[in-house]
Design a protein around this motif. Structure first.
Motif, short mmCIF file in Angstrom:
data_model
loop_
_atom_site.label_atom_id
_atom_site.label_comp_id
_atom_site.label_asym_id
_atom_site.label_seq_id
_atom_site.Cartn_x
_atom_site.Cartn_y
_atom_site.Cartn_z
N ARG A 36 -25.22 -16.89 -7.00
CA ARG A 36 -25.75 -18.01 -6.98
C ARG A 36 -27.11 -18.21 -7.75
O ARG A 36 -27.14 -18.85 -8.63
CB ARG A 36 -25.73 -18.24 -5.73
CG ARG A 36 -26.43 -19.75 -5.42
CD ARG A 36 -26.55 -20.23 -4.04
NE ARG A 36 -25.17 -20.21 -3.16
CZ ARG A 36 -25.24 -20.37 -1.84
NH1 ARG A 36 -26.25 -20.96 -1.43
NH2 ARG A 36 -23.96 -20.45 -1.30
N PHE A 37 -27.74 -17.55 -7.72
CA PHE A 37 -29.28 -17.49 -8.13
C PHE A 37 -29.10 -17.26 -9.43
O PHE A 37 -29.81 -17.98 -10.36
CB PHE A 37 -30.07 -16.12 -7.44
CG PHE A 37 -31.44 -16.12 -8.47
CD1 PHE A 37 -32.52 -17.13 -7.98
CD2 PHE A 37 -31.72 -14.94 -9.01
CE1 PHE A 37 -33.65 -16.92 -8.68
CE2 PHE A 37 -32.73 -14.88 -9.56
CZ PHE A 37 -33.91 -15.75 -9.52
N MET A 41 -30.67 -20.23 -12.01
CA MET A 41 -31.67 -20.10 -12.72
C MET A 41 -31.71 -20.77 -14.10
O MET A 41 -32.44 -21.46 -14.47
CB MET A 41 -32.03 -18.67 -12.91
CG MET A 41 -33.59 -18.49 -13.01
SD MET A 41 -33.97 -16.60 -12.86
CE MET A 41 -33.58 -15.93 -14.18
N PRO A 42 -30.75 -20.49 -15.02
CA PRO A 42 -30.61 -21.04 -16.37
C PRO A 42 -30.28 -22.53 -16.01
O PRO A 42 -30.66 -23.51 -16.98
CB PRO A 42 -29.55 -20.49 -17.07
CG PRO A 42 -28.59 -19.61 -16.17
CD PRO A 42 -29.72 -19.40 -14.77
N ALA A 43 -29.57 -22.83 -15.18
CA ALA A 43 -29.02 -24.41 -14.86
C ALA A 43 -30.33 -25.43 -14.77
O ALA A 43 -30.05 -26.45 -14.51
CB ALA A 43 -28.06 -24.49 -14.01
N SER A 100 -41.77 -14.43 -2.58
CA SER A 100 -41.68 -15.30 -3.78
C SER A 100 -40.62 -16.69 -3.22
O SER A 100 -39.36 -16.11 -3.06
CB SER A 100 -41.05 -14.77 -4.97
OG SER A 100 -40.82 -15.78 -6.02
N ARG A 101 -40.86 -17.83 -3.67
CA ARG A 101 -39.73 -18.95 -3.32
C ARG A 101 -40.05 -20.02 -4.63
O ARG A 101 -40.48 -21.04 -4.52
CB ARG A 101 -40.21 -19.65 -2.07
CG ARG A 101 -39.73 -18.91 -0.95
CD ARG A 101 -38.33 -18.69 -0.43
NE ARG A 101 -37.80 -20.20 -0.21
CZ ARG A 101 -36.62 -20.27 0.00
NH1 ARG A 101 -35.78 -19.36 0.22
NH2 ARG A 101 -36.23 -21.55 0.35
N THR A 102 -39.40 -19.35 -5.69
CA THR A 102 -39.55 -20.26 -6.88
C THR A 102 -38.45 -21.50 -6.89
O THR A 102 -37.69 -21.43 -5.86
CB THR A 102 -39.20 -19.23 -8.11
OG1 THR A 102 -37.93 -18.93 -8.04
CG2 THR A 102 -40.23 -18.28 -8.26
N GLU A 105 -35.04 -20.06 -6.71
CA GLU A 105 -34.64 -19.31 -5.46
C GLU A 105 -34.58 -20.49 -4.48
O GLU A 105 -33.67 -20.22 -3.55
CB GLU A 105 -35.86 -18.44 -5.07
CG GLU A 105 -35.91 -17.43 -6.33
CD GLU A 105 -37.33 -16.53 -5.97
OE1 GLU A 105 -37.22 -15.54 -6.39
OE2 GLU A 105 -38.16 -17.09 -5.69
N MET A 106 -35.26 -21.55 -4.25
CA MET A 106 -35.26 -22.35 -3.28
C MET A 106 -33.72 -23.12 -3.39
O MET A 106 -33.17 -23.09 -2.24
CB MET A 106 -36.25 -23.19 -3.40
CG MET A 106 -37.61 -22.88 -3.01
SD MET A 106 -38.94 -24.05 -2.51
CE MET A 106 -39.40 -24.49 -4.15
N ILE A 107 -33.52 -23.52 -4.44
CA ILE A 107 -31.88 -24.02 -4.78
C ILE A 107 -31.08 -23.25 -4.14
O ILE A 107 -29.94 -23.77 -3.74
CB ILE A 107 -31.92 -24.47 -6.25
CG1 ILE A 107 -33.04 -25.71 -6.33
CG2 ILE A 107 -30.47 -25.14 -6.28
CD1 ILE A 107 -32.98 -26.02 -7.76
#
Length: 163
Positions: A36-37, A41-43, A100-102, A105-107
């Motif tokens: 999922r991550f 990430m690219p999306a 870390s919660r970029t 990562e949060m999405i």
């Protein structure tokens, strides 16, 4: 903490990881929601949307190559795609353990842990974002894992001071 973290799965020898004398595995982790991550990430960028199918294929293949261990002497992480890279840092050389919660990562609903050592090898690299080799990506219950790592560091440092 859940028993899933304390299964004491030793690092596999086919990765070339061998435990030292007196070394014991305390935590053995695999990434949580890794695919999922990797797709999210690219999306997160307009141009990245075209890479989502490739990111999905990469994540499905790479997922089995990501693994993290905490022992009583060091932290070890293995990551890669077709090949792999292994990094090991003695506990006494770790300067910080950061959650870390970029945005990606949060999405994806995950947290990651950055292991920062005295060499500074986990700093952000110029160019295409952060150096993911310094992160434990997708750590479930990251605050508890961070606490366990910091406790081990404290034990090692106290033992070193007594010597």
């Amino acid at each position: 903490m859940n028993d899933e973290y304390t299964n004491n799965q030793e690092p596999p020898s086919d990765f070339g990881i061998r435990l030292m004398d007196g070394e014991e595995v305390i935590l053995s982790l695999r990434p949580y929601r890794f695919v999922r991550f990797a797709v999210i990430m690219p999306a997160c960028t307009i141009l990245g949307i075209i890479f989502v199918p490739f990111a999905f294929i990469w994540a499905v293949i790479a997922k089995r190559r990501y693994h993290y261990w905490l022992t009583n002497k060091r932290v070890i992480w293995c990551h890669g795609f077709i090949g792999y890279k292994i990094r090991s840092v003695p506990l006494e050389r770790i300067t910080d353990v950061v959650i870390s919660r970029t945005l990606p990562e949060m999405i994806a609903g995950i947290s990651s842990i950055e292991i920062r050592d005295m060499t500074g090898q986990t700093q952000v690299r110029p160019g295409m974002g952060s150096d993911l080799s310094g992160k434990w990506i997708g750590v479930k219950d990251a605050p508890e894992v961070q606490k366990r790592i910091l406790e081990q560091i404290k034990q090692v440092n106290e033992h070193t001071r007594r010597l």
